[in-house]
Design a protein around this motif. Structure first.
Motif, short mmCIF file in Angstrom:
data_model
loop_
_atom_site.label_atom_id
_atom_site.label_comp_id
_atom_site.label_asym_id
_atom_site.label_seq_id
_atom_site.Cartn_x
_atom_site.Cartn_y
_atom_site.Cartn_z
N GLY A 34 -12.58 -21.25 -25.87
CA GLY A 34 -12.85 -22.08 -27.06
C GLY A 34 -13.02 -21.26 -28.33
N ASP A 35 -13.27 -19.95 -28.19
CA ASP A 35 -13.45 -19.05 -29.35
C ASP A 35 -12.10 -18.61 -29.91
N ASP A 36 -11.02 -18.89 -29.15
CA ASP A 36 -9.72 -18.29 -29.50
C ASP A 36 -9.23 -18.81 -30.84
N CYS A 45 -7.96 -13.79 -28.40
CA CYS A 45 -8.84 -14.37 -27.35
C CYS A 45 -10.08 -13.49 -27.22
N PRO A 46 -11.08 -13.70 -28.10
CA PRO A 46 -12.22 -12.78 -28.15
C PRO A 46 -12.99 -12.60 -26.85
N ASP A 47 -13.24 -13.71 -26.11
CA ASP A 47 -14.04 -13.54 -24.89
C ASP A 47 -13.25 -12.82 -23.81
N LEU A 48 -11.98 -13.21 -23.63
CA LEU A 48 -11.14 -12.50 -22.64
C LEU A 48 -11.02 -11.02 -23.02
N GLN A 64 -19.70 -4.04 -29.38
CA GLN A 64 -19.59 -4.68 -28.07
C GLN A 64 -18.44 -5.68 -28.03
N TRP A 65 -17.60 -5.65 -29.04
CA TRP A 65 -16.29 -6.36 -29.02
C TRP A 65 -15.33 -5.40 -29.72
N GLY A 66 -14.01 -5.67 -29.53
CA GLY A 66 -13.05 -4.75 -30.16
C GLY A 66 -13.05 -3.38 -29.46
N GLY A 85 -10.25 -10.90 -45.09
CA GLY A 85 -10.59 -9.87 -44.11
C GLY A 85 -11.85 -10.16 -43.35
N TRP A 86 -12.30 -11.45 -43.35
CA TRP A 86 -13.64 -11.72 -42.75
C TRP A 86 -13.61 -11.53 -41.23
N PHE A 87 -12.44 -11.64 -40.62
CA PHE A 87 -12.34 -11.42 -39.17
C PHE A 87 -11.57 -10.13 -38.97
N THR A 88 -12.31 -9.07 -38.63
CA THR A 88 -11.75 -7.72 -38.65
C THR A 88 -10.94 -7.41 -37.39
N LEU A 89 -9.66 -7.09 -37.58
CA LEU A 89 -8.82 -6.73 -36.43
C LEU A 89 -8.48 -5.26 -36.55
N PHE A 149 -15.14 -22.18 -34.58
CA PHE A 149 -16.31 -21.39 -34.17
C PHE A 149 -16.37 -20.04 -34.89
N GLN A 150 -15.23 -19.37 -35.02
CA GLN A 150 -15.26 -18.03 -35.64
C GLN A 150 -15.57 -18.12 -37.13
N GLU A 151 -15.17 -19.20 -37.78
CA GLU A 151 -15.55 -19.37 -39.21
C GLU A 151 -17.06 -19.50 -39.29
N TYR A 152 -17.62 -20.29 -38.34
CA TYR A 152 -19.07 -20.52 -38.34
C TYR A 152 -19.82 -19.22 -38.06
N TRP A 153 -19.38 -18.54 -37.02
CA TRP A 153 -20.13 -17.39 -36.49
C TRP A 153 -19.92 -16.14 -37.35
N VAL A 154 -18.66 -15.88 -37.73
CA VAL A 154 -18.36 -14.61 -38.40
C VAL A 154 -18.36 -14.79 -39.93
N ARG A 155 -17.60 -15.79 -40.43
CA ARG A 155 -17.53 -15.91 -41.90
C ARG A 155 -18.82 -16.47 -42.46
N1 FO1 Z 1 -17.35 -10.57 -34.66
C1 FO1 Z 1 -17.86 -10.35 -35.92
O1 FO1 Z 1 -19.06 -10.56 -36.12
N2 FO1 Z 1 -17.05 -9.94 -36.94
C2 FO1 Z 1 -15.72 -9.71 -36.77
O2 FO1 Z 1 -15.02 -9.34 -37.72
C3 FO1 Z 1 -15.17 -9.89 -35.45
C4 FO1 Z 1 -13.83 -9.63 -35.19
C5 FO1 Z 1 -13.37 -9.73 -33.86
C6 FO1 Z 1 -12.06 -9.42 -33.54
C7 FO1 Z 1 -11.60 -9.52 -32.24
C8 FO1 Z 1 -12.47 -9.95 -31.24
O3 FO1 Z 1 -12.04 -10.04 -29.95
C9 FO1 Z 1 -13.81 -10.29 -31.52
C10 FO1 Z 1 -14.26 -10.19 -32.84
N3 FO1 Z 1 -15.58 -10.50 -33.17
C11 FO1 Z 1 -16.05 -10.32 -34.44
C12 FO1 Z 1 -16.53 -10.97 -32.14
C13 FO1 Z 1 -16.34 -12.45 -31.86
O4 FO1 Z 1 -16.64 -13.26 -32.93
C14 FO1 Z 1 -17.23 -12.76 -30.65
O5 FO1 Z 1 -16.85 -11.90 -29.62
C15 FO1 Z 1 -17.13 -14.11 -30.06
O6 FO1 Z 1 -16.10 -14.81 -30.19
C16 FO1 Z 1 -18.40 -14.59 -29.45
O7 FO1 Z 1 -18.42 -14.22 -28.12
#
Ligand code: FO1
Length: 312
Positions: A34-36, A45-48, A64-66, A85-89, A149-155
């Protein structure tokens, strides 16, 4: 075989402990999608990916991600063209999204692509997206917005007040191949200490999945993501009230209403043991703060021994 309902970071830590307690090939993770999101034309696919990177030993240790040893040259160049650039890749992470997007465009289902990617990182745990269909967790806010969800959580940094959490596309989605079978055939079904609202609920909401968890002969044991009334990471404490759940170890157990045979809480929430046990769910308190793999492995062993105790 152990089936684990899994979200992102908390689930990855738990899985790392579980694979120190049992053979990784014995573990199947059913993972939230659902986070994708699609960004710059790429499917992310952030969780995968968090679980793959954690179990593959290449996750960015602080975030703990990326990816670890990451650079952001491409992200910087994209900003030159005005991309937000709010969602950093990161550059290494982009390769995963490029490969996934190319394979999806060739018609491969997400489950097949996920299997290729986890194998490429030497991950022995089978990772199954809960569905191959497109679903999306949408956050409705008090000020009338409908956010991904990512707009809510990250942006928005989880600041807006949430009135509703919706899984767009959920009603029409089907469990991915192997998901229902894994739950029905498991020796134990474990619910990782992930966010109940935006990680575990979107898994259970896929038609057929909650039913399979109800139906399975396997004991169902979950781990509370709330420790001492707080969540270790993320924003579950802001989302649980929006779905009518208490922000407590007992409150999350109640939220999973009737699915649980066993519930593991932190020693700081010892008072929850009696409350949960009174609902007919076997409950134990142990250290659930997975600061290292030894603690995570001990937690996993506690879950498995509780599962053996409650096994019908
Ligand atoms: N979380 C952030 O707080 N800021 C980011 O810029 C961000 C980028 C990102 C890119 C790839 C990815 O797989 C995860 C990323 N996340 C980022 C974490 C993500 O929001 C969380 O992992 C979730 O989706 C909640 O589990």
């Amino acid at each position: 075989m152990y089936a684990v309902l899994a979200g992102g970071v908390g689930a990855a830590r738990f899985l790392r402990g579980l694979t120190a307690a049992v053979a990784p090939g014995e573990v199947v993770a059913v993972v939230n999608v659902g986070d994708d999101l699609t960004l710059h034309g790429l499917r992310i696919c952030p969780d995968l990916d968090s679980i793959t990177y954690w179990l593959g030993g290449v996750v960015h240790p602080e975030q703990q991600w990326g990816r670890a040893d990451e650079r952001h040259v491409v992200a910087g160049e994209l900003r030159r063209f005005g991309h937000e650039g709010w969602f950093t890749l990161g550059d290494r992470d982009l390769a995963t999204h490029l490969h996934r997007t190319a394979r999806l465009r060739e018609g491969a289902p997400l489950s097949a692509v996920t299997d290729e990617i986890r194998r490429a990182f030497g991950v022995e745990v089978r990772l199954l997206p809960v569905t191959d269909d497109r679903v999306e967790t949408r956050i409705r806010t008090r000020d009338g917005r409908d956010l991904h969800f990512q707009e809510y959580w990250v942006r928005e940094r989880a600041e807006p007040e949430v009135t509703e959490v919706v899984l767009a596309g959920g009603a029409d989605a089907e469990p991915a191949p192997g998901v229902v079978e894994a739950i029905l055939d498991a020796d134990a079904v474990l619910i990782a200490p992930s966010n109940p609202v935006v990680s575990i609920d979107p898994i259970l909401r896929i038609p057929g999945v909650r039913e399979a968890v109800h139906q399975t002969a396997a004991p169902v044991v979950g781990v509370s993501p709330v420790i001492g009334g707080r969540v270790v990471r993320g924003m579950a404490h802001r989302l649980l009230p929006a779905v009518g759940a208490q922000v407590s170890a007992a409150g999350v157990a109640a939220h999973y209403g009737g699915l649980l045979d066993g519930w593991v809480v932190d020693t700081r929430d010892g008072d929850a043991v009696a409350e949960v046990a009174a609902t007919g769910v076997r409950c134990l308190a142990t250290d659930t703060l997975m600061d290292d793999v030894e603690i995570a492995a001990a937690l996993a062993r506690s879950c498995l021994s509780l599962a053996a105790e409650v096994s019908p």
